[in-house]
Design an enzyme around this catalytic site. Sequence first.
Site, PDB file in Angstrom:
ATOM      1  N   LEU A 196       0.796  -1.085  -0.111  1.00  0.00           N
ATOM      2  CA  LEU A 196      -0.089  -0.115   0.169  1.00  0.00           C
ATOM      3  C   LEU A 196       0.744   1.342   0.045  1.00  0.00           C
ATOM      4  CD1 LEU A 196      -2.854  -0.855   2.638  1.00  0.00           C
ATOM      5  CD2 LEU A 196      -2.896  -0.544   0.047  1.00  0.00           C
ATOM      6  N   ARG A 197       2.169   1.087   0.271  1.00  0.00           N
ATOM      7  CA  ARG A 197       3.062   2.225   0.376  1.00  0.00           C
ATOM      8  C   ARG A 197       2.629   3.252   1.595  1.00  0.00           C
ATOM      9  NH1 ARG A 197       6.103  -1.178  -2.550  1.00  0.00           N
ATOM     10  NH2 ARG A 197       5.796  -1.018  -4.704  1.00  0.00           N
ATOM     11  N   ASN A 236       7.593  -3.137   3.638  1.00  0.00           N
ATOM     12  CA  ASN A 236       8.690  -2.675   2.948  1.00  0.00           C
ATOM     13  C   ASN A 236       8.719  -1.088   2.766  1.00  0.00           C
ATOM     14  OD1 ASN A 236       7.128  -3.218   0.918  1.00  0.00           O
ATOM     15  ND2 ASN A 236       8.787  -3.645  -0.581  1.00  0.00           N
ATOM     16  N   LYS A 286       7.554 -10.887   7.968  1.00  0.00           N
ATOM     17  CA  LYS A 286       8.009 -10.862   6.594  1.00  0.00           C
ATOM     18  C   LYS A 286       9.293 -10.998   6.340  1.00  0.00           C
ATOM     19  CE  LYS A 286       7.968 -10.673   2.153  1.00  0.00           C
ATOM     20  NZ  LYS A 286       7.125 -10.322   0.968  1.00  0.00           N
ATOM     21  N   HIS A 311       3.944 -15.446  -3.412  1.00  0.00           N
ATOM     22  CA  HIS A 311       4.060 -15.044  -4.772  1.00  0.00           C
ATOM     23  C   HIS A 311       4.969 -16.249  -5.493  1.00  0.00           C
ATOM     24  CE1 HIS A 311       7.709 -13.194  -3.645  1.00  0.00           C
ATOM     25  NE2 HIS A 311       7.155 -12.079  -3.293  1.00  0.00           N
ATOM     26  N   LEU A 347       9.152  -8.721  -9.383  1.00  0.00           N
ATOM     27  CA  LEU A 347      10.004  -9.795  -8.837  1.00  0.00           C
ATOM     28  C   LEU A 347       9.394 -10.652  -7.613  1.00  0.00           C
ATOM     29  CD1 LEU A 347      13.207  -7.785  -7.859  1.00  0.00           C
ATOM     30  CD2 LEU A 347      12.890  -9.862  -9.367  1.00  0.00           C
ATOM     31  N   HIS A 380       4.055   1.535  -8.338  1.00  0.00           N
ATOM     32  CA  HIS A 380       5.392   2.496  -8.630  1.00  0.00           C
ATOM     33  C   HIS A 380       4.869   3.288  -9.695  1.00  0.00           C
ATOM     34  CE1 HIS A 380       8.152   0.195  -6.580  1.00  0.00           C
ATOM     35  NE2 HIS A 380       7.665  -1.057  -6.958  1.00  0.00           N
ATOM     36  N   ALA A 422      10.498  -2.868  -9.744  1.00  0.00           N
ATOM     37  CA  ALA A 422       9.701  -4.080  -9.921  1.00  0.00           C
ATOM     38  C   ALA A 422       8.530  -3.928  -9.105  1.00  0.00           C
ATOM     39  CB  ALA A 422      10.556  -5.509  -9.215  1.00  0.00           C
TER      40      ALA A 422
HETATM   41  O1  DOR Z   1       7.721  -6.929  -7.817  1.00  0.00           O
HETATM   42  C1  DOR Z   1       7.699  -6.574  -6.506  1.00  0.00           C
HETATM   43  N1  DOR Z   1       7.435  -5.432  -6.069  1.00  0.00           N
HETATM   44  N2  DOR Z   1       8.283  -7.595  -5.678  1.00  0.00           N
HETATM   45  C2  DOR Z   1       8.611  -7.363  -4.521  1.00  0.00           C
HETATM   46  O2  DOR Z   1       8.948  -8.210  -3.972  1.00  0.00           O
HETATM   47  C3  DOR Z   1       8.602  -6.172  -4.254  1.00  0.00           C
HETATM   48  C4  DOR Z   1       7.633  -5.384  -4.789  1.00  0.00           C
HETATM   49  C5  DOR Z   1       7.524  -3.904  -4.314  1.00  0.00           C
HETATM   50  O3  DOR Z   1       7.535  -3.472  -3.311  1.00  0.00           O
HETATM   51  O4  DOR Z   1       7.576  -3.103  -5.245  1.00  0.00           O
HETATM   52 ZN    ZN Z   2       5.380  -8.043  -2.569  1.00  0.00          ZN
END
Ligand code: DOR
Ligand code: ZN
Length: 347
Positions: free
Chosen positions: A17-18, A42, A100, A175, A220, A252, A264
């Site tokens: 969700l950022r 993250n 995580k 995933h 990813l 993103h 990614a």
């Molecule tokens: O594609 C991805 N985006 N894989 C991840 O593991 C992290 C994620 C992201 O935080 O953008």
């Molecule tokens: Zn992820």
Amino acid sequence: MSQSLTIPRPDDWHLHLRDGAVLRAVLPETARHFARAIIMPNLVPPVVTAADARAYRDRIMAALPEGMDFTPLMTLYLTEDTDPADVARAHAEGLITAVKLYPAGATTNSASGVRDFDRVRGVLEAMAEAGCPLCVHGEVTDPEIDIFDREAVFIDRVLDPLRRATPGLRVIMEHITTRNGVDYVKANDAGLGGTITTHHLIINRNHLLVGGIKPHYYCLPVAKREEHRQALRAAATSGDARFFLGTDSAPHTDPNKESACGCAGCFTATNTLPLLAHVFEEERALDRLEGFASSHGPGFYGLPVNARTLTLVKSDTPTQFPDKIDTGDGPVTVFDPGFPVYWSVAG
Ligand code: DOR
Ligand code: ZN
């Protein structure tokens, strides 16, 4: 002729969700269709302590529009300095649902992840004791290992030894993108689950690379060859309760994706459920979408299936999804499956 499918409201067992403007823009995209989601930690800096998780949960709830009902299931980002007592307390209080594990350097904002697995042994043991599950990003980061092999090598080098060393720890291999991941989940007991994204059911590595590089298909773990996509489709539609939906919807902004060094992540929150209906129908398994999207995940996490429902309808004309979601930080492109989809969410 229109067709419809009503299922208990789905949950998303892996979501980004950022924060800030992006959070405010993408949260309604998920909350419109999903009752709960496992929220990835993250951020920059990452969500590492119970206090961080509480503050982030409060920011999510503050960003939720009036009248929307959504429960964020918080996670902590495992570091080599994570305090086992902080994790156990946060889980006992119901503040966090899982922890995580990112191998350091594996993906977006994973620099604080784990390098030396011996240094997190105490936390993993405390989690096994407390019944707190571990969500795993399953890729090795060894530069010698080809990026397309990183999931398979992770299973042998890291995941299997880690699970053997910590009996009783519930683990979600998130995933999964390979037949190896599917087979590993199937070869184990109900203490190991596997989440599958919507996009990995739709794209293989040709979609990413043939005819020009498609930055919005880069994520990813990276999409693999077709035989792996087929294995994921078979697992998702099999009815096996160890497989469930984790979209990994990962926004993103376009400048960060369409770049010489693009980030990614595929942003699928907006159209995930219609796309899944399309995929399950193609696999002649529409009756199994409910398990994959609505009941297997709660079963794994020991939570009730949602009482509210969601209805998908199929019409004669293709559904128009927005191309992009505008955020205060710039546009985020919605995942384009590359084919017309006739399903939509009713209401
Ligand atoms: O594609 C991805 N985006 N894989 C991840 O593991 C992290 C994620 C992201 O935080 O953008
Ligand atoms: Zn992820």
